[in-house]
Design a protein around this motif. Structure first.
Motif, PDB file in Angstrom:
ATOM      1  N   ILE A 170      29.300  26.480  36.390  1.00  8.59           N
ATOM      2  CA  ILE A 170      29.251  27.729  35.632  1.00  8.59           C
ATOM      3  C   ILE A 170      28.848  28.895  36.525  1.00  8.59           C
ATOM      4  O   ILE A 170      29.426  29.989  36.462  1.00  8.59           O
ATOM      5  N   THR A 171      27.861  28.669  37.384  1.00  6.98           N
ATOM      6  CA  THR A 171      27.402  29.730  38.285  1.00  6.98           C
ATOM      7  C   THR A 171      28.505  30.184  39.222  1.00  6.98           C
ATOM      8  O   THR A 171      28.695  31.384  39.466  1.00  6.98           O
TER       9      THR A 171
ATOM     10  N   GLU B  45      30.989  32.354  37.335  1.00  7.87           N
ATOM     11  CA  GLU B  45      30.412  33.675  37.055  1.00  7.87           C
ATOM     12  C   GLU B  45      30.385  34.552  38.304  1.00  7.87           C
ATOM     13  O   GLU B  45      30.641  35.765  38.228  1.00  7.87           O
ATOM     14  N   ARG B  46      30.111  33.973  39.447  1.00 13.01           N
ATOM     15  CA  ARG B  46      30.066  34.750  40.689  1.00 13.01           C
ATOM     16  C   ARG B  46      31.455  35.215  41.118  1.00 13.01           C
ATOM     17  O   ARG B  46      31.630  36.351  41.570  1.00 13.01           O
TER      18      ARG B  46
ATOM     19  N   VAL C 179      34.016  35.722  39.093  1.00 10.84           N
ATOM     20  CA  VAL C 179      34.426  36.728  38.112  1.00 10.84           C
ATOM     21  C   VAL C 179      33.740  38.062  38.394  1.00 10.84           C
ATOM     22  O   VAL C 179      34.370  39.124  38.381  1.00 10.84           O
ATOM     23  N   LYS C 180      32.455  38.017  38.650  1.00  8.81           N
ATOM     24  CA  LYS C 180      31.697  39.239  38.921  1.00  8.81           C
ATOM     25  C   LYS C 180      32.227  39.971  40.142  1.00  8.81           C
ATOM     26  O   LYS C 180      32.245  41.218  40.196  1.00  8.81           O
TER      27      LYS C 180
ATOM     28  N   THR D  84      40.134  34.352  38.544  1.00 10.54           N
ATOM     29  CA  THR D  84      39.468  33.043  38.488  1.00 10.54           C
ATOM     30  C   THR D  84      40.013  32.203  37.348  1.00 10.54           C
ATOM     31  O   THR D  84      40.001  32.616  36.189  1.00 10.54           O
TER      32      THR D  84
ATOM     33  N   PRO E  13      33.823  30.112  30.000  1.00  7.06           N
ATOM     34  CA  PRO E  13      33.112  31.264  30.558  1.00  7.06           C
ATOM     35  C   PRO E  13      33.881  32.576  30.379  1.00  7.06           C
ATOM     36  O   PRO E  13      35.106  32.616  30.502  1.00  7.06           O
ATOM     37  N   GLU E  14      33.171  33.621  30.086  1.00  7.44           N
ATOM     38  CA  GLU E  14      33.783  34.930  29.906  1.00  7.44           C
ATOM     39  C   GLU E  14      34.338  35.459  31.226  1.00  7.44           C
ATOM     40  O   GLU E  14      33.788  35.206  32.290  1.00  7.44           O
TER      41      GLU E  14
END
Length: 373
Positions: A173-174, A177-178, A180-181, A186, A210-211
């Motif tokens: 998950i991390t 998120e990284r 995507v940010k 992704t 995940p968003e």
């Protein structure tokens, strides 16, 4: 936009190297498009290159603890990674003909010692690199390189919802998120098996991914490497049928995709999907796989069988593509699907015992290759 004309098999392609969109015509006769699909290409459009010979994530126990049945046996592999020289030799043969490279192998491609150079060399030949990673020990530099050079990155999704409603594999998950940010396109790669199918149905029905991701790509579990035939799905699994129904009927904030080994099931059991959006098995027809030792195979899932293997240190990519070995693979694939009532599903010769059609006589198998952009 890149234009490609295949004079031998009489079709044209347009590839957008910014978005990953590919448009392929049907066979052309005197410049007029027919209803016949091209049977293959004169040179692979996509090459899956296994640059990794071993896997740090696998050896750490992360993958096995997350329930990964690695088809490359990454946790047990001790092969050396592909050298930069060997990689560049392959890429130099692809310019103007190959659109995308899917980086993979027995480990995370972003951990290759020449990761940056590999990405740069690929782009310099106007080819789009993509790769799949576990996200294990992901660094800011790897994310930066991904953003700069890659069309897309996929994170292997091995995380379940625990009894408290939380994800049970934080590294996965991390990493998502990284990426995507940072603005990377992704995708999530979710392997479908008898162990994971109910989780997949739950996530699609409730939108639990995940968003910010671009797409969820469902990959079929194959009985290769550390995987077991006991967990392979078939077309008549009710949960699998429900998943096909859900992805074609539920609105979501991202797209859903399937690897090509599932195209027969999509074609038969998801009637709302436009046939123009379905690509059937491309092994040895539009794509090939090359392992870390520069051995070419029609399919990445055939690496445990040298029947169709060609050594690229002794032969060119074109020679491998036109070899007797690759021709035998295509023949076996065609023969396996000879009695298919649809007339369009392409099977393969790897003989895994998969059946996602249900209307084919005899022993059938379906193939997948790496999912590009």
């Amino acid at each position: 936009m890149i234009y490609y004309k295949d004079n031998r098999f009489r079709f044209i392609e347009l590839f957008n190297d910014e978005t990953g969109m590919l448009i392929r015509s049907n066979v052309l006769e005197h410049g007029i498009e027919t209803k016949q699909l091209p049977m293959m290409r004169s040179f692979p459009e996509l090459i899956d290159i296994g640059i990794m010979g071993a896997c740090n994530a696998g050896k750490s126990g992360l993958c096995r603890n997350a329930g990964v049945d690695c088809y490359q046996r990454g946790m047990l592999s001790h092969e050396t990674n592909m050298s930069l020289d060997d990689y560049c030799s392959i890429i130099a043969q692809c310019g103007g003909r190959t659109f995308q490279i899917a980086l993979g192998g027995a480990g995370d491609p972003n951990k290759h010692e020449s990761f940056a150079e590999i990405l740069r060399a690929t782009r310099e030949n106007r080819i789009v690199p993509n790769y799949t990673t576990s996200g294990y020990n992901l660094t800011d530099r790897e994310i930066e390189l991904t953003k700069t050079y890659c069309g897309a990155v996929a994170v292997s999704f091995y995380s379940n919802i625990d009894k408290n409603g939380n994800e049970d594999n934080p590294p996965t998950i991390t990493a998502i998120e990284r990426f995507v940010k940072a603005g990377c396109i992704t995708n999530v790669h979710f392997v479908l098996s008898k162990k994971s199918i109910k989780e997949a149905v739950y996530r699609v029905r409730n939108g639990v991914f995940p968003e910010g991701i671009n797409a969820v790509v469902f990959l079929l579990y194959k009985p290769v490497g550390l995987a077991s035939q006991d967990y392979v799905l078939n077309y008549d699994d009710p949960d699998y049928r429900e998943l096909l129904h859900l992805v074609t009927s539920i609105d979501s904030n991202w797209k859903y995709g399937f690897d090509t080994c599932q195209s027969p099931a999509i074609y038969k059991f998801a009637p709302g999907v436009a046939i123009e959006s379905v690509e059937f098995c491309e092994a040895a027809r539009f794509s090939m796989y090359v392992n870390s030792r520069s051995i070419a195979f029609p399919c990445s899932f055939g690496i445990e069988d040298d029947t169709f293997a060609i050594d690229l240190k002794q032969h060119t990519l074109q020679e491998a593509w036109e070899s007797v070995s690759f021709a035998k693979f295509r023949e076996r694939q065609s023969n396996a699907c000879a009695n298919c009532v649809t007339g369009v599903c392409r099977s393969c010769g790897l003989e895994f015992g998969l059946n996602l059609c249900g209307k084919i006589k005899g022993h059938l198998q379906w193939y997948s290759n790496s999912a590009p952009q």
